[in-house]
Design an enzyme around this catalytic site. Structure first.
Site, PDB file in Angstrom:
ATOM      1  N   CYS A   2       0.839  -1.198   0.000  1.00 35.62           N
ATOM      2  CA  CYS A   2       0.000   0.000   0.000  1.00 35.62           C
ATOM      3  C   CYS A   2       0.878   1.254   0.000  1.00 35.62           C
ATOM      4  O   CYS A   2       2.032   1.221   0.418  1.00 35.62           O
ATOM      5  CB  CYS A   2      -0.933   0.093   1.195  1.00 35.62           C
ATOM      6  SG  CYS A   2      -1.949  -1.352   1.445  1.00 35.62           S
ATOM      7  N   ARG A  27       2.976   0.379  -5.394  1.00 42.70           N
ATOM      8  CA  ARG A  27       2.892  -0.312  -4.108  1.00 42.70           C
ATOM      9  C   ARG A  27       1.567  -1.069  -3.938  1.00 42.70           C
ATOM     10  O   ARG A  27       1.361  -1.755  -2.950  1.00 42.70           O
ATOM     11  CB  ARG A  27       3.038   0.693  -2.969  1.00 42.70           C
ATOM     12  CG  ARG A  27       4.283   1.538  -3.049  1.00 42.70           C
ATOM     13  CD  ARG A  27       4.348   2.496  -1.898  1.00 42.70           C
ATOM     14  NE  ARG A  27       4.450   1.786  -0.643  1.00 42.70           N
ATOM     15  CZ  ARG A  27       5.564   1.310  -0.119  1.00 42.70           C
ATOM     16  NH1 ARG A  27       6.698   1.472  -0.756  1.00 42.70           N
ATOM     17  NH2 ARG A  27       5.554   0.671   1.027  1.00 42.70           N
ATOM     18  N   TRP A  75      -3.124  -2.462  -1.534  1.00 41.26           N
ATOM     19  CA  TRP A  75      -2.851  -3.831  -1.986  1.00 41.26           C
ATOM     20  C   TRP A  75      -3.401  -4.714  -0.874  1.00 41.26           C
ATOM     21  O   TRP A  75      -2.872  -4.725   0.239  1.00 41.26           O
ATOM     22  CB  TRP A  75      -1.357  -4.040  -2.165  1.00 41.26           C
ATOM     23  CG  TRP A  75      -0.998  -5.371  -2.756  1.00 41.26           C
ATOM     24  CD1 TRP A  75      -1.023  -5.724  -4.073  1.00 41.26           C
ATOM     25  CD2 TRP A  75      -0.549  -6.533  -2.047  1.00 41.26           C
ATOM     26  NE1 TRP A  75      -0.621  -7.033  -4.217  1.00 41.26           N
ATOM     27  CE2 TRP A  75      -0.330  -7.548  -3.006  1.00 41.26           C
ATOM     28  CE3 TRP A  75      -0.317  -6.820  -0.701  1.00 41.26           C
ATOM     29  CZ2 TRP A  75       0.116  -8.824  -2.655  1.00 41.26           C
ATOM     30  CZ3 TRP A  75       0.124  -8.090  -0.364  1.00 41.26           C
ATOM     31  CH2 TRP A  75       0.335  -9.076  -1.338  1.00 41.26           C
ATOM     32  N   ASN A 101      -0.260   1.398   5.878  1.00 41.36           N
ATOM     33  CA  ASN A 101       0.501   0.443   5.070  1.00 41.36           C
ATOM     34  C   ASN A 101       1.154  -0.542   6.037  1.00 41.36           C
ATOM     35  O   ASN A 101       1.900  -0.120   6.915  1.00 41.36           O
ATOM     36  CB  ASN A 101       1.564   1.206   4.266  1.00 41.36           C
ATOM     37  CG  ASN A 101       2.641   0.289   3.680  1.00 41.36           C
ATOM     38  OD1 ASN A 101       3.774   0.703   3.530  1.00 41.36           O
ATOM     39  ND2 ASN A 101       2.296  -0.927   3.366  1.00 41.36           N
ATOM     40  N   GLY A 102       0.832  -1.830   5.898  1.00 38.87           N
ATOM     41  CA  GLY A 102       1.423  -2.834   6.784  1.00 38.87           C
ATOM     42  C   GLY A 102       0.377  -3.858   7.170  1.00 38.87           C
ATOM     43  O   GLY A 102      -0.680  -3.960   6.533  1.00 38.87           O
ATOM     44  N   GLU A 492      14.962 -16.077 -14.424  1.00 38.82           N
ATOM     45  CA  GLU A 492      14.531 -14.678 -14.496  1.00 38.82           C
ATOM     46  C   GLU A 492      13.686 -14.424 -15.748  1.00 38.82           C
ATOM     47  O   GLU A 492      12.667 -13.728 -15.686  1.00 38.82           O
ATOM     48  CB  GLU A 492      15.767 -13.760 -14.458  1.00 38.82           C
ATOM     49  CG  GLU A 492      15.503 -12.283 -14.642  1.00 38.82           C
ATOM     50  CD  GLU A 492      14.592 -11.665 -13.587  1.00 38.82           C
ATOM     51  OE1 GLU A 492      14.253 -12.322 -12.590  1.00 38.82           O
ATOM     52  OE2 GLU A 492      14.178 -10.519 -13.798  1.00 38.82           O
ATOM     53  N   LYS A 496       9.900 -13.083 -15.535  1.00 36.03           N
ATOM     54  CA  LYS A 496       9.483 -11.846 -16.200  1.00 36.03           C
ATOM     55  C   LYS A 496       8.257 -12.111 -17.059  1.00 36.03           C
ATOM     56  O   LYS A 496       7.295 -11.357 -17.051  1.00 36.03           O
ATOM     57  CB  LYS A 496      10.653 -11.360 -17.058  1.00 36.03           C
ATOM     58  CG  LYS A 496      10.956  -9.922 -17.115  1.00 36.03           C
ATOM     59  CD  LYS A 496      11.601  -9.258 -15.946  1.00 36.03           C
ATOM     60  CE  LYS A 496      11.066  -9.539 -14.594  1.00 36.03           C
ATOM     61  NZ  LYS A 496      11.902  -9.142 -13.511  1.00 36.03           N
ATOM     62  N   GLU A 499       5.053 -13.001 -15.007  1.00 36.56           N
ATOM     63  CA  GLU A 499       4.634 -11.857 -14.211  1.00 36.56           C
ATOM     64  C   GLU A 499       3.759 -10.879 -15.008  1.00 36.56           C
ATOM     65  O   GLU A 499       2.775 -10.363 -14.490  1.00 36.56           O
ATOM     66  CB  GLU A 499       5.926 -11.150 -13.773  1.00 36.56           C
ATOM     67  CG  GLU A 499       5.836 -10.304 -12.582  1.00 36.56           C
ATOM     68  CD  GLU A 499       7.202  -9.733 -12.198  1.00 36.56           C
ATOM     69  OE1 GLU A 499       8.184  -9.856 -12.966  1.00 36.56           O
ATOM     70  OE2 GLU A 499       7.274  -9.137 -11.134  1.00 36.56           O
ATOM     71  N   HIS A 515      15.823 -35.350 -17.208  1.00 36.95           N
ATOM     72  CA  HIS A 515      15.329 -35.951 -15.969  1.00 36.95           C
ATOM     73  C   HIS A 515      13.851 -35.646 -15.738  1.00 36.95           C
ATOM     74  O   HIS A 515      13.359 -35.770 -14.621  1.00 36.95           O
ATOM     75  CB  HIS A 515      16.163 -35.464 -14.778  1.00 36.95           C
ATOM     76  CG  HIS A 515      17.606 -35.844 -14.894  1.00 36.95           C
ATOM     77  ND1 HIS A 515      18.053 -37.136 -14.759  1.00 36.95           N
ATOM     78  CD2 HIS A 515      18.699 -35.101 -15.212  1.00 36.95           C
ATOM     79  CE1 HIS A 515      19.364 -37.178 -14.943  1.00 36.95           C
ATOM     80  NE2 HIS A 515      19.784 -35.945 -15.231  1.00 36.95           N
ATOM     81  N   LYS A 615       4.890  -3.625  -6.242  1.00 32.18           N
ATOM     82  CA  LYS A 615       6.320  -3.415  -6.426  1.00 32.18           C
ATOM     83  C   LYS A 615       7.108  -3.814  -5.180  1.00 32.18           C
ATOM     84  O   LYS A 615       8.180  -4.383  -5.263  1.00 32.18           O
ATOM     85  CB  LYS A 615       6.564  -1.937  -6.755  1.00 32.18           C
ATOM     86  CG  LYS A 615       8.002  -1.581  -7.027  1.00 32.18           C
ATOM     87  CD  LYS A 615       8.460  -2.154  -8.343  1.00 32.18           C
ATOM     88  CE  LYS A 615       9.903  -1.862  -8.642  1.00 32.18           C
ATOM     89  NZ  LYS A 615      10.426  -2.831  -9.626  1.00 32.18           N
TER      90      LYS A 615
HETATM   91  O1  M6R Z   1      12.395  -5.022  -3.661  1.00 31.37           O
HETATM   92  P1  M6R Z   1      12.971  -6.399  -3.779  1.00 31.37           P
HETATM   93  O2  M6R Z   1      14.093  -6.483  -4.722  1.00 31.37           O
HETATM   94  O3  M6R Z   1      13.327  -6.996  -2.438  1.00 31.37           O
HETATM   95  O4  M6R Z   1      11.786  -7.280  -4.374  1.00 31.37           O
HETATM   96  C1  M6R Z   1      11.910  -8.660  -4.518  1.00 31.37           C
HETATM   97  C2  M6R Z   1      10.818  -9.216  -5.405  1.00 31.37           C
HETATM   98  O5  M6R Z   1       9.559  -8.941  -4.870  1.00 31.37           O
HETATM   99  C3  M6R Z   1      10.881  -8.631  -6.825  1.00 31.37           C
HETATM  100  O6  M6R Z   1      12.124  -8.847  -7.424  1.00 31.37           O
HETATM  101  C4  M6R Z   1       9.790  -9.253  -7.716  1.00 31.37           C
HETATM  102  O7  M6R Z   1      10.057 -10.608  -7.930  1.00 31.37           O
HETATM  103  C5  M6R Z   1       9.714  -8.477  -9.022  1.00 31.37           C
HETATM  104  N1  M6R Z   1       8.373  -8.090  -9.268  1.00 31.37           N
HETATM  105  C6  M6R Z   1      10.207  -9.238 -10.198  1.00 31.37           C
HETATM  106  O8  M6R Z   1      10.088  -8.515 -11.381  1.00 31.37           O
END
Ligand code: M6R
Length: 620
Positions: A2, A27, A75, A101-102, A492, A496, A499, A515, A615
């Site tokens: 949030c 956020r 969020w 937020n929290g 990665e 990506k 996501e 395997h 984020k």
């Molecule tokens: O802020 P951080 O790097 O600690 O965040 C870690 C993950 O939440 C972040 O890398 C997430 O996987 C991304 N959305 C990937 O694109």
């Protein structure tokens, strides 16, 4: 998660708060709300399910005017996204408004008690208990009531609170969720993050855990939970709001992909003087580092993939045993970490709850913790023993791109720094690698120039994928295969893609194909094979042949000029310039990011704010 923002001043609070929320949407963005003092002791609150634009639309139809207010973009953690669960939350008298937020972990016990005491709750959220607790403790001084209320809370919070009877101030508090004060002239701000308020002030105070703040038109006060005044001097922010805006690109993600050569240049300029590598803010002694017997790398998501690549770098160059783990697993597996362990935590935001918890666990066990982090003043940087900033600049798109390559680049330099300290690599090889490293920004530029033009090859492959999918191959998915130091890049690339395009994708070490995963190969999967020149090149060629033999569609990432590999009948080819294998992950990351971007673009998804994500993940 949030985002929260508060404003006290003489300007139009609604406009400032809405703009602030838009800059905090990374956020969370499942609902938004605002509360403002509208003059003559009037107080109005509007909330709406959906993104901040939904709230803006409501405010266009039913405008509010005022100079003091608080706002929130959510969020969800407790309670579905809905108008009712959106913040601000009010007390029974509808005089107190709270944005939060929290997570309040003991909210149910508090709620049960407050209900017995006669309070009525409207939402399913944990936050609403804060408003009622403040109501319970209010005796004419909002700051005092907030202080008493937060003492009852377990969990994490950054809050902004207003009271109808004190329409000149906002009270804030924090524990384990970020909160900053923006100090202006005849106006002051509170926010979860600097971009929300940077347009108005560059003077920022970072609120620390267990501090209570109060802002009004011309003063800012920070106190401890015991009511002791804490003197704070604002810090000047030297980055620009344009860095936090799209700069002509259709999406933040694309802009951030194209910023990578400059980020690498900045890292080189900051860290290298000739062949000397320096981390001025490191705060760990050479002795601390040399006596390290093992290295643990802990992070989440993309940062974890950078960390896993770091394992390959560090083991090869420093001959120190390294393991890498996700923060959420590390914590609960009784890890073997002691005072001879250097724990490296990696985080873009510096606020990821799992990583913060892992860091605390490692410190408890005696490890020295070094944070690689992008955000100055964040919780992870404050709690670590040492820190190296990754200098990627503000990253807004939820899908991390430039923060990833900045983490990789920083890990490369730290690896060479440590290798030199430990005498584990010859000076000649270190110099050779540093000279190759300095070429990276140009090589990244070469890749981006090639794929910049509209209708570029990667965009075209994405179009083909969509057409293939729509022609009936709805079982299509992506499999990413790689070996050795590029294996984390396979993870990665898959992360990506899933996501932002919601298409199933998996990353695998290519040697593991036989395997199990090979059973998946028919005409459905698109198999992205990282097959640049390396010590495992021949093995990757064999893997490609295995995929082709089973009718799989191969998208191969190859070294420019490698004509030989094309004879394998590749369906799609992406060239990257030749580079020392050690640094190849930095180059290969870019086409992987672009492929994910263009596939999501083809499917018309919300690239910068994919569903269900935020984020900064500040919940465990
Ligand atoms: O802020 P951080 O790097 O600690 O965040 C870690 C993950 O939440 C972040 O890398 C997430 O996987 C991304 N959305 C990937 O694109």
């Amino acid at each position: 998660m949030c985002g929260i923002v508060g404003y006290v001043g003489r300007r139009d609070a609604v406009a400032i708060l809405i703009k602030g929320l838009k800059r905090l949407e990374y956020r969370g963005y499942d609902s938004a709300g605002i509360a403002v003092f509208t003059g003559d002791s009037g107080f109005a609150c509007k909330k709406k399910k959906g993104k901040v634009n939904e709230l803006s639309r409501i405010l266009e139809q039913e405008p509010l005017t005022g100079n003091i207010g608080i706002a929130h973009t959510r969020w969800s953690t407790h309670g579905v996204p809905s108008d009712t669960n959106a913040h601000p939350h009010l007390d029974c008298s509808q005089e107190i408004a709270v944005v939060h937020n929290g997570i309040i972990e003991n909210f149910q016990e508090l709620k049960d008690t407050l209900i017995i005491e006669g309070h009525t709750f409207l939402s399913e959220t944990d936050t609403e208990v804060i408003a009622h607790l403040i109501e319970k403790f209010y005796a004419g001084d909002l700051e005092d009531a907030v202080r008493k209320a937060v003492k009852e809370l377990h969990g994490s919070y950054a809050i902004c609170v207003t009271h109808k009877k004190e329409p000149y101030r906002i009270v804030g508090a924090r524990l384990d969720s970020p909160l900053v004060i923006g100090v202006g002239e005849n106006e002051n701000f509170l926010a979860s993050d600097i971009p929300a308020i940077l347009e108005y002030t560059r003077d920022i105070i970072y609120v620390q855990n267990n501090e209570i703040v109060s802002i009004d038109l011309d003063s800012v006060s920070v106190k401890s939970l015991d009511g002791m005044k804490i003197e704070k001097t604002p810090e000047k922010i030297n980055w620009d709001i344009t860095q936090a805006e799209k700069g002509g690109f259709p999406h933040f993600m694309l802009k951030e992909i194209f910023e990578q050569p400059d980020v690498l240049r900045k890292i080189i300029n900051t860290r290298l003087s000739g062949e000397n590598i320096h981390f001025d803010e490191l705060n760990l002694t050479e002795d601390d580092l040399v006596k390290t017997r093992n290295i643990a790398i802990v992070a989440c998501g993309t940062a974890y993939h950078a960390g896993l690549t770091g394992k390959y770098m560090l083991e090869e160059c420093t001959r120190t045993p390294v393991w890498a783990d996700t923060s959420s697993e590390f914590r609960y597996r009784d890890p073997i970490v002691g005072d001879d362990t250097l724990m490296i935590v990696i985080s873009q935001s510096g606020e990821t709850a799992d990583t913060l918890a892992a860091l605390r666990e490692a410190k408890k066990r005696g490890a020295k913790v070094l944070a690689l982090c992008n955000v100055l003043g964040s919780s992870i940087t404050r709690e670590s023993d040492g820190v190296i900033f990754t200098h990627a600049g503000p990253e807004i798109a939820v899908a991390s791109t430039k923060a990833y390559t900045a983490q990789l680049a920083t890990l490369y330099l730290f690896t060479l720094y440590l290798a030199r300290l430990k005498g584990a690599l010859s000076e000649a090889r270190i110099k050779e690698l540093l000279s190759e490293f300095k070429r990276i920004p140009y090589l990244l530029e070469e890749i981006l120039t090639r794929y910049k033009v509209d209708g570029n090859e990667i965009a075209h492959y994405a179009k083909d994928f969509k057409a293939y999918y729509e022609k009936g191959h709805t079982k299509s998915f992506f499999l990413y295969l790689a070996r050795n130091i590029n294996y984390p890049n396979a993870l990665e690339g898959a992360l990506k893609l899933k996501e932002i395009s919601y298409i199933s994708a998996e990353g695998y070490p290519a040697g593991e194909m036989k395997h199990g995963p090979i059973a998946l190969i028919d005409e459905n999967p698109w198999v992205v094979c990282i097959a640049t020149k390396s010590r495992t090149y021949d093995k990757m060629r064999s893997n490609i042949q295995e995929v082709k033999a089973r009718n799989g569609i191969v998208v191969a990432i190859v070294t420019s000029g490698d004509e030989n590999i094309r004879s394998l009948g590749l369906n799609y080819v992406i060239d990257v310039p030749a580079v020392d294998e050690f640094f190849s992950p930095l180059l290969i990351a870019l086409p992987l990011q672009l492929l994910a971007y263009y596939v999501a673009l083809e499917f018309g998804y919300d690239i910068d704010q994919p569903r269900n994500l935020a984020k900064s993940v500040t919940v465990e």
